[in-house]
Design a protein around this motif. Structure first.
Motif, PDB file in Angstrom:
ATOM      1  N   GLY A   1      -0.637  -4.699 -10.578  1.00 40.89           N
ATOM      2  CA  GLY A   1      -0.789  -5.649  -9.473  1.00 40.89           C
ATOM      3  C   GLY A   1       0.545  -5.988  -8.831  1.00 40.89           C
ATOM      4  O   GLY A   1       0.646  -6.132  -7.610  1.00 40.89           O
ATOM      5  N   TRP A   2       1.572  -6.098  -9.665  1.00 42.26           N
ATOM      6  CA  TRP A   2       2.927  -6.361  -9.165  1.00 42.26           C
ATOM      7  C   TRP A   2       3.398  -5.215  -8.279  1.00 42.26           C
ATOM      8  O   TRP A   2       3.938  -5.438  -7.193  1.00 42.26           O
ATOM      9  N   GLY A   3       3.172  -3.993  -8.720  1.00 42.59           N
ATOM     10  CA  GLY A   3       3.580  -2.835  -7.934  1.00 42.59           C
ATOM     11  C   GLY A   3       2.849  -2.752  -6.607  1.00 42.59           C
ATOM     12  O   GLY A   3       3.469  -2.493  -5.558  1.00 42.59           O
ATOM     13  N   VAL A   4       1.545  -2.981  -6.622  1.00 43.36           N
ATOM     14  CA  VAL A   4       0.747  -2.946  -5.388  1.00 43.36           C
ATOM     15  C   VAL A   4       1.206  -4.034  -4.426  1.00 43.36           C
ATOM     16  O   VAL A   4       1.359  -3.799  -3.217  1.00 43.36           O
ATOM     17  N   SER A   5       1.444  -5.227  -4.945  1.00 39.95           N
ATOM     18  CA  SER A   5       1.901  -6.339  -4.086  1.00 39.95           C
ATOM     19  C   SER A   5       3.225  -5.998  -3.405  1.00 39.95           C
ATOM     20  O   SER A   5       3.403  -6.235  -2.203  1.00 39.95           O
ATOM     21  N   ALA A   6       4.150  -5.431  -4.188  1.00 43.67           N
ATOM     22  CA  ALA A   6       5.454  -5.070  -3.633  1.00 43.67           C
ATOM     23  C   ALA A   6       5.304  -4.029  -2.534  1.00 43.67           C
ATOM     24  O   ALA A   6       5.950  -4.123  -1.473  1.00 43.67           O
TER      25      ALA A   6
ATOM     26  N   LEU B   1       3.387   3.240   7.151  1.00 43.47           N
ATOM     27  CA  LEU B   1       2.062   3.822   6.967  1.00 43.47           C
ATOM     28  C   LEU B   1       1.968   4.603   5.664  1.00 43.47           C
ATOM     29  O   LEU B   1       0.914   4.599   5.008  1.00 43.47           O
ATOM     30  N   LEU B   2       3.064   5.257   5.250  1.00 42.41           N
ATOM     31  CA  LEU B   2       3.057   5.949   3.965  1.00 42.41           C
ATOM     32  C   LEU B   2       2.940   4.959   2.808  1.00 42.41           C
ATOM     33  O   LEU B   2       2.222   5.206   1.833  1.00 42.41           O
ATOM     34  N   LEU B   3       3.672   3.846   2.897  1.00 46.24           N
ATOM     35  CA  LEU B   3       3.616   2.840   1.840  1.00 46.24           C
ATOM     36  C   LEU B   3       2.201   2.295   1.685  1.00 46.24           C
ATOM     37  O   LEU B   3       1.683   2.164   0.564  1.00 46.24           O
ATOM     38  N   HIS B   4       1.565   1.976   2.791  1.00 51.13           N
ATOM     39  CA  HIS B   4       0.207   1.462   2.724  1.00 51.13           C
ATOM     40  C   HIS B   4      -0.782   2.545   2.292  1.00 51.13           C
ATOM     41  O   HIS B   4      -1.732   2.268   1.545  1.00 51.13           O
ATOM     42  N   ASP B   5      -0.575   3.776   2.729  1.00 54.24           N
ATOM     43  CA  ASP B   5      -1.446   4.876   2.327  1.00 54.24           C
ATOM     44  C   ASP B   5      -1.387   5.092   0.815  1.00 54.24           C
ATOM     45  O   ASP B   5      -2.410   5.342   0.165  1.00 54.24           O
TER      46      ASP B   5
ATOM     47  N   THR C   1       7.832   2.063  -8.707  1.00 57.34           N
ATOM     48  CA  THR C   1       9.108   1.484  -9.146  1.00 57.34           C
ATOM     49  C   THR C   1       8.908   0.077  -9.705  1.00 57.34           C
ATOM     50  O   THR C   1       9.423  -0.274 -10.779  1.00 57.34           O
ATOM     51  N   PHE C   2       8.151  -0.744  -8.991  1.00 62.83           N
ATOM     52  CA  PHE C   2       7.936  -2.121  -9.438  1.00 62.83           C
ATOM     53  C   PHE C   2       7.004  -2.176 -10.647  1.00 62.83           C
ATOM     54  O   PHE C   2       7.193  -3.006 -11.544  1.00 62.83           O
ATOM     55  N   GLU C   3       6.013  -1.309 -10.673  1.00 59.99           N
ATOM     56  CA  GLU C   3       5.123  -1.273 -11.835  1.00 59.99           C
ATOM     57  C   GLU C   3       5.906  -0.888 -13.095  1.00 59.99           C
ATOM     58  O   GLU C   3       5.758  -1.524 -14.149  1.00 59.99           O
ATOM     59  N   ARG C   4       6.731   0.143 -12.987  1.00 59.42           N
ATOM     60  CA  ARG C   4       7.506   0.596 -14.144  1.00 59.42           C
ATOM     61  C   ARG C   4       8.452  -0.509 -14.626  1.00 59.42           C
ATOM     62  O   ARG C   4       8.577  -0.739 -15.835  1.00 59.42           O
ATOM     63  N   ALA C   5       9.107  -1.199 -13.693  1.00 56.81           N
ATOM     64  CA  ALA C   5      10.029  -2.273 -14.083  1.00 56.81           C
ATOM     65  C   ALA C   5       9.289  -3.395 -14.803  1.00 56.81           C
ATOM     66  O   ALA C   5       9.806  -3.970 -15.779  1.00 56.81           O
ATOM     67  N   ALA C   6       8.076  -3.705 -14.344  1.00 60.00           N
ATOM     68  CA  ALA C   6       7.307  -4.766 -14.982  1.00 60.00           C
ATOM     69  C   ALA C   6       6.876  -4.370 -16.389  1.00 60.00           C
ATOM     70  O   ALA C   6       6.914  -5.189 -17.318  1.00 60.00           O
TER      71      ALA C   6
ATOM     72  N   ILE D   1       2.672  -3.357  -0.612  1.00 56.95           N
ATOM     73  CA  ILE D   1       2.048  -3.924   0.585  1.00 56.95           C
ATOM     74  C   ILE D   1       3.075  -4.708   1.400  1.00 56.95           C
ATOM     75  O   ILE D   1       3.172  -4.561   2.627  1.00 56.95           O
ATOM     76  N   LEU D   2       3.858  -5.521   0.718  1.00 56.12           N
ATOM     77  CA  LEU D   2       4.874  -6.308   1.418  1.00 56.12           C
ATOM     78  C   LEU D   2       5.927  -5.410   2.056  1.00 56.12           C
ATOM     79  O   LEU D   2       6.362  -5.659   3.193  1.00 56.12           O
ATOM     80  N   ALA D   3       6.333  -4.357   1.349  1.00 59.19           N
ATOM     81  CA  ALA D   3       7.310  -3.423   1.918  1.00 59.19           C
ATOM     82  C   ALA D   3       6.746  -2.763   3.178  1.00 59.19           C
ATOM     83  O   ALA D   3       7.447  -2.635   4.187  1.00 59.19           O
ATOM     84  N   GLY D   4       5.485  -2.358   3.122  1.00 55.50           N
ATOM     85  CA  GLY D   4       4.865  -1.758   4.303  1.00 55.50           C
ATOM     86  C   GLY D   4       4.798  -2.734   5.461  1.00 55.50           C
ATOM     87  O   GLY D   4       5.042  -2.365   6.619  1.00 55.50           O
ATOM     88  N   ASP D   5       4.465  -3.989   5.158  1.00 54.97           N
ATOM     89  CA  ASP D   5       4.432  -5.009   6.216  1.00 54.97           C
ATOM     90  C   ASP D   5       5.806  -5.182   6.863  1.00 54.97           C
ATOM     91  O   ASP D   5       5.924  -5.291   8.091  1.00 54.97           O
ATOM     92  N   LEU D   6       6.843  -5.213   6.031  1.00 47.15           N
ATOM     93  CA  LEU D   6       8.200  -5.366   6.554  1.00 47.15           C
ATOM     94  C   LEU D   6       8.590  -4.194   7.454  1.00 47.15           C
ATOM     95  O   LEU D   6       9.222  -4.381   8.504  1.00 47.15           O
ATOM     96  N   MET D   7       8.241  -2.996   7.045  1.00 49.42           N
ATOM     97  CA  MET D   7       8.562  -1.824   7.858  1.00 49.42           C
ATOM     98  C   MET D   7       7.782  -1.833   9.173  1.00 49.42           C
ATOM     99  O   MET D   7       8.317  -1.478  10.233  1.00 49.42           O
ATOM    100  N   LEU D   8       6.531  -2.244   9.106  1.00 46.41           N
ATOM    101  CA  LEU D   8       5.703  -2.263  10.307  1.00 46.41           C
ATOM    102  C   LEU D   8       6.234  -3.265  11.327  1.00 46.41           C
ATOM    103  O   LEU D   8       6.415  -2.937  12.509  1.00 46.41           O
TER     104      LEU D   8
END
Length: 356
Positions: A129-134, A90-94, A112-117, A136-143
């Protein structure tokens, strides 16, 4: 290994929760190596996001479970891990919804992903967009991981189904509260103070405090009325926690909170603090700056000054003290074991007085 001694200290159980969280991420990282190479990077960043918190929710699972004479310990450990992963989700998605790229003073998954890109030469828009995508996917995995752990609890079917239903209700209400929060910040609705309290109860209080306490009681086999009383305590404690969070979000010290003290004002976050200021001459004079994406520190300070001179800050602090009184009364009337009552009373006081 989880100790088999009958008198297990909550601290020992929490250490096992921490070990189990680590093992969960170790296993996931090992599995990820058979996939796209950046998938392992995602798990590393997600593990960092799940590290360093207060572990409030696991504490409010294992300690009440033990103090309610719950046994054996492994299901409580698994439940505590599941609820902490849910919190991370929920924190990741928030953070995505709020457009935040930092948490606890460090880059979050999106950051982290935005900076790396960016460092790899990607344009800013692509990197964002890369950071946001990462994230969202991380939040989905945790959920989904949290739900899988809850669904696999090794307890009788009745208790497991009741806990699954409770977690489902928490996610349902968190989504409702989050949507209301976004609508209020966007100016789509003008909420009353009571509507904001309901949003706080849905978005934060239910999953953060009510869920672990009620789930611990179910898992321990306590009578349903006791679980309901613990849930009411959790709801009140959650409101105290969120009120303090909203005060810290504007008047706190970023080096202590790990968060910007301009973000909520820049976002136009509709909290009780703002509801109490609305309509006052002091706030009306500066309200045009509230919610501006380019709000600077000088503008934020003008808004802070107005929140103080209008009496909104004093009103919110008084409301928080009143809610503390409600929580203490609920604890006193709940018929809890003395050690559990003392633990919850301490949590209430700590939530009201914390500075991070």
């Amino acid at each position: 290994m989880i100790p088999t001694d009958e008198a297990i200290a909550p601290a020992t159980a929490l250490a096992e929760v921490e070990r189990r969280i680590g093992a969960f991420f170790d296993d996931a990282r090992a599995r990820s190596r058979d996939r796209h190479p950046r998938f392992e990077e995602l798990w590393l960043a997600t593990r960092a996001a799940a590290t360093g918190g207060k572990r409030l929710r696991p504490r409010l699972v294992v300690a009440p479970y033990l103090l309610l004479d719950g046994a054996p310990l492994p299901p409580a450990i698994e439940l505590a891990v599941a609820i902490e992963l849910l919190h991370t989700a929920l924190l990741l998605h928030d953070d995505v919804i709020d457009g935040d790229v930092e948490r606890r003073g460090a880059p979050n998954v999106a950051g982290t992903f935005e900076r790396a890109a960016v460092e790899a030469g990607a344009p800013r828009r692509v990197a964002q967009g890369w950071g946001v995508s990462a994230a969202i996917l991380a939040g989905d995995l945790m959920l989904t991981s949290a739900l899988r752990l809850v669904a696999g609890l090794r307890v009788d079917e009745d208790r497991r189904e009741r806990i699954v239903d409770l977690v489902d209700e928490s996610v349902f209400r968190a989504a409702a509260g989050e949507l209301a929060d976004v609508a209020y910040a966007a100016g789509l609705d003008t909420p009353s103070a009571s509507a904001i309290r309901q949003m706080m109860a849905d978005k934060t209080a239910h999953y953060s405090l009510e869920l672990p306490l009620r789930a611990a009681a179910i898992l321990a086999g306590s009578p349903e009325p006791l679980g309901e009383r613990l849930g009411a305590i959790g709801r009140s404690l959650g409101l105290v926690f969120q009120m303090r969070d909203d005060l810290l979000g504007v008047f706190g010290r970023s080096e202590e909170t790990g968060k910007s003290t301009v973000g909520d004002l820049r976002e136009g976050k509709r909290t009780l603090l703002i509801a109490f200021a609305d309509g006052t001459a002091e706030w009306t004079a500066v309200a045009a700056d509230f919610g501006h994406a380019d709000l600077d520190e000088a503008g934020a300070q003008r808004l802070r000054d107005a929140l103080e001179s209008s009496g909104a800050r004093d009103r919110l602090e008084a409301e928080m003290r009143r809610e503390c009184g409600i929580a203490h009364r609920l604890i006193g009337e709940a018929g809890l074991p003395d050690r559990l009552a003392d633990l919850l009373a301490t949590e209430v006081d700590d939530a009201a007085e914390r500075c991070a």
